[in-house]
Design a protein around this motif. Structure first.
Motif, mmCIF file in Angstrom:
data_model
loop_
_atom_site.group_PDB
_atom_site.id
_atom_site.type_symbol
_atom_site.label_atom_id
_atom_site.label_comp_id
_atom_site.label_asym_id
_atom_site.label_seq_id
_atom_site.Cartn_x
_atom_site.Cartn_y
_atom_site.Cartn_z
ATOM 1 N N ARG A 1 0.833 -1.211 0.000
ATOM 2 C CA ARG A 1 0.000 0.000 0.000
ATOM 3 C C ARG A 1 0.862 1.255 0.000
ATOM 4 O O ARG A 1 0.572 2.232 -0.695
ATOM 5 C CB ARG A 1 -0.906 -0.024 1.239
ATOM 6 C CG ARG A 1 -1.876 1.144 1.324
ATOM 7 C CD ARG A 1 -2.532 1.166 2.695
ATOM 8 N NE ARG A 1 -3.933 1.496 2.623
ATOM 9 C CZ ARG A 1 -4.750 1.581 3.678
ATOM 10 N NH1 ARG A 1 -4.271 1.344 4.887
ATOM 11 N NH2 ARG A 1 -6.015 1.880 3.536
ATOM 12 N N GLY B 1 3.389 0.890 -3.516
ATOM 13 C CA GLY B 1 2.731 0.854 -4.815
ATOM 14 C C GLY B 1 3.084 -0.326 -5.686
ATOM 15 O O GLY B 1 2.563 -0.440 -6.805
ATOM 16 N N SER B 2 3.935 -1.218 -5.204
ATOM 17 C CA SER B 2 4.244 -2.424 -5.979
ATOM 18 C C SER B 2 4.819 -3.474 -5.037
ATOM 19 O O SER B 2 5.376 -3.145 -3.977
ATOM 20 C CB SER B 2 5.237 -2.132 -7.108
ATOM 21 O OG SER B 2 6.565 -2.057 -6.620
ATOM 22 N N SER C 1 0.854 -2.259 -8.152
ATOM 23 C CA SER C 1 -0.247 -2.937 -7.463
ATOM 24 C C SER C 1 -1.006 -1.956 -6.591
ATOM 25 O O SER C 1 -0.391 -1.115 -5.919
ATOM 26 C CB SER C 1 0.278 -4.087 -6.585
ATOM 27 O OG SER C 1 0.947 -5.061 -7.365
ATOM 28 N N THR C 2 -2.309 -2.055 -6.620
ATOM 29 C CA THR C 2 -3.167 -1.262 -5.736
ATOM 30 C C THR C 2 -4.069 -2.209 -4.964
ATOM 31 O O THR C 2 -4.310 -3.344 -5.386
ATOM 32 C CB THR C 2 -4.026 -0.262 -6.534
ATOM 33 O OG1 THR C 2 -4.821 -0.987 -7.486
ATOM 34 C CG2 THR C 2 -3.157 0.757 -7.249
#
Length: 330
Positions: free
Chosen positions: A21, A24-25, A63-64
Motif C-alpha cells: 500500500r 505501490g508495488s 499494485s493497488t
C-alpha cells in the motif's frame, strides 16, 4: 480474523500488505521490508487464500489494494500498532527495575482508590509517592513536571488548563449527585431534571473552598444563565462536614458519586438528568514522562504516550474504580 478452518492471519501478511500500500508495488514493498519479491508475494497469496478474495489489483504499472485489501490493511494497521506497543511496553517494564512515581490526586479519589492503586502497582515494582491536593495545584504541578502523573477531574466546558505536552487518559466518568436533607420536598424524587434543579435558586448552597473548582462552576453558571445568583452559605472540602450540614437542613450541595458511600443518615443523594453534571476523572502525565528508576533500567519513552509506568498506573486506577463499584468482584 480467521477462516472457517481456523487458520489465523500471519503478521507478516499484514506487513506485506501495508508495504505494498505504501510503496505501490510488490517489488518496492520487498525492498522496503528487506524481503525478496517472492517472499512478499508468498505472504500476500496466503492472505488471499485465507480471505477467499483478492487483496491486490496487479498491473504492469504496479499494485493497488482492492476494497477488501483496503479493509484488511486498515484493520492490519491497528493490529500491527498494538503488537508493536505490546512488545515495547513489555520490554520497557522488564528493563524498568523498581520505579518511583510522584503521583498527585484529589482527596476524595485518594480515600476511595489509593490503597488499591498502591497495592497493584507495587506488584509491578512501582513505588508511589502520593501527594494529596485539589485540582488547581495538581494541574500546576503536572504542568511543571514536579509530578510524574496526577489524577484530575473536569466537567464539560470546563477543561483543565494543561500544557500541550501533557497527555490525559480518562479513567472514570463520575456523575454528580444532588445532596438534600431527607425531608426536602425534592427528596422523594428518584432523579432531578434541569427544571427541578433550577427551582432551587433560593436555597442556601454549600460549595468547595476553591472558587475555580469545575464542579462548582458548572452549577453556578447553570443558574447564572437563567438569571439567578446562588447564595453560597458555606464553603468546605470536608466531606463529613458537608454531610452534617446537609443533614441538619442548613444547606444543599453537589456530591460526586465517587465520594458518596451507600448511606448517609439524614441525607439523600439524587442523580441529575443532565449530561453537563458529570465529571471526567483524568490521569494526566507528560508525554514520554520519566519515572525515577532505581537500579537498572528506567529512562524515557518517546512519542505521544506517557511512560510505561504511568500506563500501568492508569490500568491500576481503572481496576481500583471497578473494585470500588463492585467490591464482590475483588
Amino acid at each position: 480474523m480467521t477462516s472457517n478452518g481456523g487458520a489465523m492471519i500471519d503478521l507478516r501478511q499484514l506487513q506485506a500488505l501495508r508495504a505494498v500500500r505504501r510503496e505501490g508495488s510488490v517489488t518496492r514493498a520487498g525492498r522496503a521490508l528487506g524481503w525478496s519479491q517472492p517472499t512478499v508475494d508468498y505472504h500476500l497469496r496466503n492472505l488471499e487464500r485465507l480471505i477467499g478474495s483478492p487483496v491486490l489489483e496487479r498491473s504492469k504499472r504496479g499494485s493497488t489494494l482492492t476494497p477488501v485489501g483496503v479493509l484488511v490493511a486498515d484493520r492490519g494497521e491497528e493490529i500491527l500498532a498494538l503488537t508493536d506497543r505490546a512488545l515495547r511496553d513489555a520490554r520497557d517494564l522488564a528493563q524498568m527495575g523498581r520505579a518511583r512515581l510522584r503521583f498527585g490526586t484529589f482527596p476524595t479519589a485518594a480515600a476511595k482508590l489509593l490503597p488499591s492503586i498502591v497495592a497493584q502497582v507495587a506488584d509491578l515494582g512501582i513505588e508511589i509517592d502520593a501527594v494529596l491536593e485539589e485540582v488547581s495545584p495538581l494541574v500546576a504541578h503536572v504542568n511543571d513536571r514536579t509530578l510524574d502523573a496526577a489524577l484530575l477531574y473536569s466537567v464539560p466546558g470546563y477543561e483543565v488548563p494543561l500544557r500541550p505536552d501533557i497527555v490525559t487518559t480518562e479513567v472514570l466518568r463520575d456523575p454528580l449527585l444532588l445532596a438534600l436533607p431527607e425531608d426536602h420536598p425534592l427528596a422523594e424524587r428518584s432523579s432531578i431534571d434541569r427544571e427541578a434543579l433550577l427551582s432551587l435558586h433560593d436555597e442556601r448552597w454549600l460549595l468547595g473552598t476553591s472558587r475555580d473548582d469545575p464542579m462548582d462552576s458548572v452549577l453556578v453558571d447553570a443558574f447564572t444563565t437563567h438569571g439567578h445568583e446562588l447564595e453560597v452559605a458555606i464553603r468546605t472540602d470536608d466531606f463529613q462536614v458537608m454531610l452534617g450540614m446537609i443533614a441538619a437542613g442548613m444547606v444543599i450541595g453537589l456530591v460526586a458519586k465517587l465520594a458518596a458511600g451507600p448511606t448517609h443518615p439524614g441525607v439523600v443523594l439524587r442523580p441529575i438528568d443532565d449530561p453537563a453534571f458529570a465529571r471526567s476523572v483524568l490521569l494526566a502525565a507528560p508525554a514520554g514522562g520519566r519515572a525515577n528508576a532505581r537500579g537498572e533500567g528506567g529512562g524515557e519513552v518517546g512519542g505521544e504516550q506517557p511512560s510505561t509506568a504511568v500506563r500501568q498506573l492508569a490500568a491500576a486506577i481503572r481496576h481500583a474504580v471497578a473494585l470500588s463499584e463492585h467490591p464482590a468482584a475483588g
